[in-house]
Enzyme design. Structure first.
Site, short mmCIF file in Angstrom:
data_model
loop_
_atom_site.label_atom_id
_atom_site.label_comp_id
_atom_site.label_asym_id
_atom_site.label_seq_id
_atom_site.Cartn_x
_atom_site.Cartn_y
_atom_site.Cartn_z
CG HIS A 150 -128.56 -92.67 -56.35
ND1 HIS A 150 -127.25 -92.27 -56.36
CD2 HIS A 150 -128.74 -93.35 -57.50
CE1 HIS A 150 -126.66 -92.69 -57.47
NE2 HIS A 150 -127.56 -93.34 -58.19
CB SER A 181 -123.18 -89.34 -63.79
OG SER A 181 -122.98 -89.15 -62.41
CB SER A 182 -122.86 -84.51 -61.12
OG SER A 182 -123.46 -85.35 -60.17
CB CYS A 183 -120.17 -89.32 -60.06
SG CYS A 183 -120.38 -90.61 -61.24
CE LYS A 215 -123.46 -93.17 -67.46
NZ LYS A 215 -124.37 -93.37 -68.61
CE1 TYR A 219 -123.26 -95.04 -64.05
CE2 TYR A 219 -122.81 -92.93 -63.02
CZ TYR A 219 -123.59 -93.72 -63.83
OH TYR A 219 -124.71 -93.19 -64.42
P1 GDP Z 1 -123.44 -90.24 -54.33
O1 GDP Z 1 -124.14 -88.94 -54.62
O2 GDP Z 1 -122.78 -90.83 -55.54
O3 GDP Z 1 -122.49 -90.12 -53.17
O4 GDP Z 1 -124.54 -91.34 -53.96
P2 GDP Z 1 -125.71 -91.55 -52.88
O5 GDP Z 1 -126.94 -90.87 -53.34
O6 GDP Z 1 -125.79 -93.03 -52.67
O7 GDP Z 1 -125.21 -90.90 -51.51
C1 GDP Z 1 -125.18 -89.53 -51.28
C2 GDP Z 1 -124.85 -89.24 -49.82
O8 GDP Z 1 -125.97 -89.61 -49.01
C3 GDP Z 1 -123.63 -89.99 -49.26
O9 GDP Z 1 -122.92 -89.10 -48.41
C4 GDP Z 1 -124.29 -91.10 -48.44
O10 GDP Z 1 -123.46 -91.58 -47.39
C5 GDP Z 1 -125.50 -90.37 -47.89
N1 GDP Z 1 -126.58 -91.24 -47.39
C6 GDP Z 1 -127.20 -91.10 -46.19
N2 GDP Z 1 -128.09 -92.08 -45.98
C7 GDP Z 1 -128.08 -92.85 -47.10
C8 GDP Z 1 -128.81 -94.00 -47.49
O11 GDP Z 1 -129.65 -94.54 -46.76
N3 GDP Z 1 -128.56 -94.51 -48.74
C9 GDP Z 1 -127.63 -93.92 -49.58
N4 GDP Z 1 -127.44 -94.47 -50.80
N5 GDP Z 1 -126.90 -92.85 -49.21
C10 GDP Z 1 -127.12 -92.31 -48.00
#
Ligand code: GDP
Length: 319
Positions: A189, A117-119, A150, A146
């Site tokens: 996500h 993953s990119s994380c 990974k 996580y």
């Molecule tokens: P990340 O890429 O590991 O940070 O995972 P996410 O896909 O869960 O979140 C990406 C970004 O989208 C973060 O800055 C979240 O705060 C934002 N975000 C905005 N609205 C939402 C939502 O409804 N769900 C999630 N999961 N993230 C959100």
């Protein structure tokens, strides 16, 4: 060492085990392999094989003896699930990957593709993030558990390559989306969450849609069908233990993503921002030079990918 692209084409009758075939990535791999005429695919759902059970995994590999393994089985989740359940994200992923990688080696698997993953990259990695940024600084706390799991998986694959000459390669996909994504608002996500929120807001004729955080973080989104095609490409053309990034090479802010999703879905209300939710990594854009130099590029534009995913969501998940 990066190997040059070869003309190697996989045998259509080779036995391929797709670990995690029901998930977002695994189901895309199955679609891609089937479309490519690969006729010897091995699948096991959770009721047939518990990947966290070491003995069961060893027995499965000893019996089935797959030639190729694509590792798409993982406990995954969005920023909230990752923050709330670090034990499960660390332990389940370590267990599953240790069992599969170890049994794959013992049973003589010809090639294993481990998906990370990119994380895995540090919070303040240079952008776009080159593969060399791995372990060059502290991780983003919201997905550290996580990421550590990974990173351990990558290191185990590299150790098998170095110590035993195993052809275990590791690809690092950027944020993914598409059919069979998780649309649960607490564990999904961002892209899946916002698609669902926009659909429900439109259906309920709501005036606003709540987006988490500030909207400023930037993310790169890759349609999972593009990832599946990259995986097949890497299976045929990449035999190095060095990790390789898989992305589309472009990112957008969460605000822009929310606006794009509202447009595709047809929700014309307002966006409201929930500042109590974390932003996570400020930016996650992969440097995909290495993969492009080998000859692969993503083909599905973001707007089209979102529209296709929305069609799938309406047909399969929406009430
Ligand atoms: P990340 O890429 O590991 O940070 O995972 P996410 O896909 O869960 O979140 C990406 C970004 O989208 C973060 O800055 C979240 O705060 C934002 N975000 C905005 N609205 C939402 C939502 O409804 N769900 C999630 N999961 N993230 C959100």
């Amino acid at each position: 060492m990066l190997k040059r692209p070869s003309d190697f084409i996989m045998d259509k009758l080779e036995k391929i085990f797709v670990a995690g075939h029901l998930g977002l990535v695994g189901s895309a791999l199955i679609r891609r392999f089937e479309a490519g005429g690969f006729g010897n695919l091995v699948k096991r759902d959770r009721s047939q094989l518990d990947l966290a059970d070491e003995q069961a995994v060893r027995n499965f590999f000893a019996q089935e003896k797959p030639a190729v393994v694509v590792f798409a089985a993982a406990k995954v989740g969005g920023i909230k699930a990752n923050t709330d359940f670090p034990v499960e994200f660390l332990l389940d992923n370590l267990r599953i990957q240790n069992n599969i990688i170890h049994a794959a080696h013992d049973s003589g698997v010809r090639k294993l593709l481990f998906l990370g993953s990119s994380c895995i990259y540090p919070k303040h990695a240079p952008q776009p993030i080159p593969e060399t940024a791995l372990l060059s600084g502290p991780l983003e706390p919201t997905n550290e558990a996580y990421a550590i799991a990974k990173i351990a998986g990558i290191k185990l694959c590299q150790a098998y390559a170095r110590e035993y000459g195993a052809n275990f390669v590791s690809a690092m996909p950027t944020n993914l989306y598409g059919p069979n994504d998780n649309f649960d608002l607490l564990s999904s996500h961002v892209l899946a969450a916002l698609l669902r929120k926009a659909h429900e807001a439109k259906t309920r004729k709501a005036r606003e849609l709540v987006v988490w955080g500030s909207g400023k973080p930037r993310r790169e989104f890759l349609h999972v069908d593009d990832l599946a095609s990259a995986c097949l490409f890497l299976l045929e053309k990449y035999d190095s233990a060095e990790i390789i990034n898989v992305g589309c090479g472009e990112d957008i802010s969460i605000r822009e993503l929310a606006e794009l999703i509202c447009d595709v879905v047809g929700f014309d209300g307002k966006l409201a921002w929930d500042a109590t939710k974390p932003d996570g990594m400020p930016r996650k854009l992969l440097d995909v030079t290495k993969l492009r130099d080998l000859g692969w590029r993503a083909t599905i534009p973001l707007r089209e990918g979102i529209a296709r995913t929305y069609d799938w969501f309406r047909a399969n998940c929406a009430q």
